[in-house]
Motif scaffolding. Structure first.
Motif, PDB file in Angstrom:
ATOM      1  N   VAL A   1       0.907  -1.367  -0.108  1.00  0.00           N
ATOM      2  CA  VAL A   1      -0.006   0.240   0.451  1.00  0.00           C
ATOM      3  C   VAL A   1       0.691   1.405  -0.095  1.00  0.00           C
ATOM      4  O   VAL A   1       2.163   1.093   1.142  1.00  0.00           O
ATOM      5  N   VAL A   2       0.343   2.228  -0.989  1.00  0.00           N
ATOM      6  CA  VAL A   2       1.100   3.929  -1.192  1.00  0.00           C
ATOM      7  C   VAL A   2       0.826   4.642  -0.471  1.00  0.00           C
ATOM      8  O   VAL A   2      -1.052   4.551  -1.578  1.00  0.00           O
ATOM      9  N   VAL A   3       0.713   5.217   0.725  1.00  0.00           N
ATOM     10  CA  VAL A   3      -0.438   6.399   0.621  1.00  0.00           C
ATOM     11  C   VAL A   3      -0.172   8.034   0.234  1.00  0.00           C
ATOM     12  O   VAL A   3       0.682   8.035   0.893  1.00  0.00           O
ATOM     13  N   ASP A   4       0.023   8.069  -0.621  1.00  0.00           N
ATOM     14  CA  ASP A   4       0.313   9.420  -1.385  1.00  0.00           C
ATOM     15  C   ASP A   4      -0.104  10.868  -0.979  1.00  0.00           C
ATOM     16  O   ASP A   4      -1.296  11.090  -1.170  1.00  0.00           O
ATOM     17  N   ILE A   5       0.094  11.064  -0.154  1.00  0.00           N
ATOM     18  CA  ILE A   5      -0.350  12.686   0.895  1.00  0.00           C
ATOM     19  C   ILE A   5      -0.913  13.215  -0.668  1.00  0.00           C
ATOM     20  O   ILE A   5      -1.121  14.442  -0.583  1.00  0.00           O
ATOM     21  N   SER A   6       0.655  13.731  -1.091  1.00  0.00           N
ATOM     22  CA  SER A   6       1.051  14.973  -2.116  1.00  0.00           C
ATOM     23  C   SER A   6       0.081  14.762  -2.645  1.00  0.00           C
ATOM     24  O   SER A   6      -0.415  15.914  -4.115  1.00  0.00           O
ATOM     25  N   ARG A   7      -0.197  13.734  -3.440  1.00  0.00           N
ATOM     26  CA  ARG A   7      -0.944  13.624  -5.221  1.00  0.00           C
ATOM     27  C   ARG A   7      -2.378  12.736  -4.181  1.00  0.00           C
ATOM     28  O   ARG A   7      -3.781  13.295  -5.490  1.00  0.00           O
ATOM     29  N   LYS A   8      -2.892  12.643  -2.884  1.00  0.00           N
ATOM     30  CA  LYS A   8      -4.092  12.216  -2.533  1.00  0.00           C
ATOM     31  C   LYS A   8      -4.775  11.915  -3.149  1.00  0.00           C
ATOM     32  O   LYS A   8      -6.054  11.802  -3.776  1.00  0.00           O
ATOM     33  N   ARG A   9      -3.982  10.043  -2.813  1.00  0.00           N
ATOM     34  CA  ARG A   9      -4.399   8.765  -3.553  1.00  0.00           C
ATOM     35  C   ARG A   9      -3.692   7.666  -2.531  1.00  0.00           C
ATOM     36  O   ARG A   9      -2.288   7.759  -2.166  1.00  0.00           O
ATOM     37  N   VAL A  10      -3.877   6.588  -2.854  1.00  0.00           N
ATOM     38  CA  VAL A  10      -3.493   5.386  -2.194  1.00  0.00           C
ATOM     39  C   VAL A  10      -3.440   4.263  -3.878  1.00  0.00           C
ATOM     40  O   VAL A  10      -4.676   3.708  -4.689  1.00  0.00           O
ATOM     41  N   LEU A  11      -2.565   3.973  -4.035  1.00  0.00           N
ATOM     42  CA  LEU A  11      -2.203   2.741  -4.504  1.00  0.00           C
ATOM     43  C   LEU A  11      -1.882   1.427  -4.141  1.00  0.00           C
ATOM     44  O   LEU A  11      -1.305   0.980  -2.195  1.00  0.00           O
TER      45      LEU A  11
ATOM     46  N   TYR B   1     -10.465   4.753  16.686  1.00  0.00           N
ATOM     47  CA  TYR B   1      -9.222   3.978  15.248  1.00  0.00           C
ATOM     48  C   TYR B   1      -7.673   4.597  15.619  1.00  0.00           C
ATOM     49  O   TYR B   1      -7.480   5.474  16.077  1.00  0.00           O
ATOM     50  N   ARG B   2      -7.187   4.093  14.677  1.00  0.00           N
ATOM     51  CA  ARG B   2      -5.389   4.023  14.736  1.00  0.00           C
ATOM     52  C   ARG B   2      -5.026   3.486  13.889  1.00  0.00           C
ATOM     53  O   ARG B   2      -5.597   2.595  12.810  1.00  0.00           O
ATOM     54  N   PHE B   3      -4.101   4.201  13.194  1.00  0.00           N
ATOM     55  CA  PHE B   3      -3.304   3.930  11.702  1.00  0.00           C
ATOM     56  C   PHE B   3      -2.177   2.534  12.096  1.00  0.00           C
ATOM     57  O   PHE B   3      -1.235   3.563  13.264  1.00  0.00           O
ATOM     58  N   ASP B   4      -1.563   1.670  11.844  1.00  0.00           N
ATOM     59  CA  ASP B   4      -0.474   1.017  12.438  1.00  0.00           C
ATOM     60  C   ASP B   4       0.116   0.711  10.688  1.00  0.00           C
ATOM     61  O   ASP B   4      -0.615  -0.185  10.751  1.00  0.00           O
ATOM     62  N   ARG B   5       1.155   1.479  11.135  1.00  0.00           N
ATOM     63  CA  ARG B   5       1.691   1.019   9.693  1.00  0.00           C
ATOM     64  C   ARG B   5       2.551   0.242   9.564  1.00  0.00           C
ATOM     65  O   ARG B   5       3.579  -0.581  10.681  1.00  0.00           O
ATOM     66  N   HIS B   6       2.581  -1.256   8.333  1.00  0.00           N
ATOM     67  CA  HIS B   6       3.289  -2.357   8.237  1.00  0.00           C
ATOM     68  C   HIS B   6       4.695  -2.354   7.367  1.00  0.00           C
ATOM     69  O   HIS B   6       5.025  -1.142   6.701  1.00  0.00           O
ATOM     70  N   ALA B   7       5.146  -2.827   7.164  1.00  0.00           N
ATOM     71  CA  ALA B   7       6.474  -3.401   6.717  1.00  0.00           C
ATOM     72  C   ALA B   7       6.105  -2.404   5.232  1.00  0.00           C
ATOM     73  O   ALA B   7       6.920  -2.302   4.229  1.00  0.00           O
ATOM     74  N   ASP B   8       5.270  -3.884   4.502  1.00  0.00           N
ATOM     75  CA  ASP B   8       4.628  -3.042   3.442  1.00  0.00           C
ATOM     76  C   ASP B   8       3.870  -2.333   3.241  1.00  0.00           C
ATOM     77  O   ASP B   8       3.222  -1.585   1.734  1.00  0.00           O
ATOM     78  N   VAL B   9       3.056  -1.403   4.308  1.00  0.00           N
ATOM     79  CA  VAL B   9       3.387   0.424   3.955  1.00  0.00           C
ATOM     80  C   VAL B   9       4.015   1.071   3.950  1.00  0.00           C
ATOM     81  O   VAL B   9       4.610   1.666   3.915  1.00  0.00           O
ATOM     82  N   SER B  10       3.826   2.362   2.410  1.00  0.00           N
ATOM     83  CA  SER B  10       4.638   3.617   2.512  1.00  0.00           C
ATOM     84  C   SER B  10       3.691   4.651   2.361  1.00  0.00           C
ATOM     85  O   SER B  10       2.751   4.457   1.426  1.00  0.00           O
ATOM     86  N   ILE B  11       4.323   5.513   2.868  1.00  0.00           N
ATOM     87  CA  ILE B  11       3.911   6.994   2.545  1.00  0.00           C
ATOM     88  C   ILE B  11       4.426   8.111   2.104  1.00  0.00           C
ATOM     89  O   ILE B  11       5.669   7.892   2.007  1.00  0.00           O
ATOM     90  N   ARG B  12       4.073   8.593   1.235  1.00  0.00           N
ATOM     91  CA  ARG B  12       4.759   9.645   0.329  1.00  0.00           C
ATOM     92  C   ARG B  12       4.297  10.743   0.985  1.00  0.00           C
ATOM     93  O   ARG B  12       2.875  11.507   0.397  1.00  0.00           O
TER      94      ARG B  12
END
Length: 247
Positions: free
Chosen positions: A138-148, A225-236
């Motif tokens: 999962v890529v949470v792309d804050i700058s482009r407002k999208r999720v891959l 609720y809480r966001f927990d980052r996993h090894a397969d999650v990255s944030i841009r």
């Protein structure tokens, strides 16, 4: 930046005041001032009208301290000055966070961090197009407002992305439902504002779209609720991201 430092207040903070102009001469008494007389001459998009302005201030804690103030003191002083000039004005302030060592002028870094449209437009022209594809995860792309998700763009609604972004920016902290309602629907009327249980519906839909990665949004029973980052999650974050902390 240290959030503690931003909240410090000296016993007698300085107060910026408007500079008073000299009284007009008698022969000019009937002549309206240029500010009062000048109509709005800017070419505005059809159907729009000015509702306020944003003032981007480029200064870090070290430079503020060298001047004998802090960021919080500067915000307070500007707010008090605005209250003197326009008592009906509403204000909102947020700190701009950027990666340590970000180059360029402070004010340009701030504009990028707070996603000022014209600054973002310039940087988008320089971004490589191959970022549209991503490896698994999962890529949470804050700058482009999208999720891959596994390299494909997920069909999140605006409110679903806002909800995920709110949790991501407060990674590891449990967010109560009441806070989510108050923050994500802060401009809604009392009739439009959803109940706390509506958040549960949005979270269920959000998780459904995350698929096998749904557990990155954790439920804390009886709280929120809480966001927990996993090894397969990255944030841009792009060139920066708005601080979740407010003055």
């Amino acid at each position: 930046m240290s959030n503690t430092a931003l909240l410090e207040r000296p016993a007698t903070p300085r107060h910026l005041r408007a500079v008073a102009t000299s009284a007009p001469a008698a022969e000019d008494a009937q002549t309206p001032s240029p500010v009062a007389a000048a109509p709005a001459s800017r070419n505005l998009p059809p159907g729009t009208a000015p509702r306020g302005f944003a003032l981007y201030v480029g200064i870090d804690e070290a430079k503020a301290a060298a001047s004998g103030v802090s960021l919080g003191v500067l915000v307070d002083a500007l707010r008090r000055t605005l209250a003197d000039l326009a008592p009906d004005a509403e204000t909102y302030a947020t700190v701009a966070l950027a990666p340590v060592g970000s180059g360029g002028r402070d004010v340009d870094v701030v504009r990028l961090a707070l996603h000022e449209p014209s600054a973002i437009a310039r940087t988008k022209q320089e971004e490589p197009e191959d970022e549209d594809r991503a490896p698994g995860g999962v890529v949470v792309d804050i700058s482009r407002k999208r999720v891959l998700i596994d390299g494909e763009s997920a069909a999140f609604t605006f409110k679903e992305f806002e909800l995920l972004q709110y949790l991501v920016l407060r990674e590891g902290r449990t967010i109560e439902r009441a806070e989510l309602v108050g923050s994500l629907w802060h401009s809604a009327t009392e009739e439009e504002s959803p109940g706390e249980r509506t958040i549960d519906v949005h979270v269920r839909r959000l998780r459904a779209k995350l698929g096998r990665y749904e557990d990155i949004v954790r439920t804390v029973r009886g709280v929120g609720y809480r966001f927990d980052r996993h090894a397969d999650v990255s944030i841009r974050y792009g060139h920066g991201t708005p601080s979740p902390d407010r003055f």
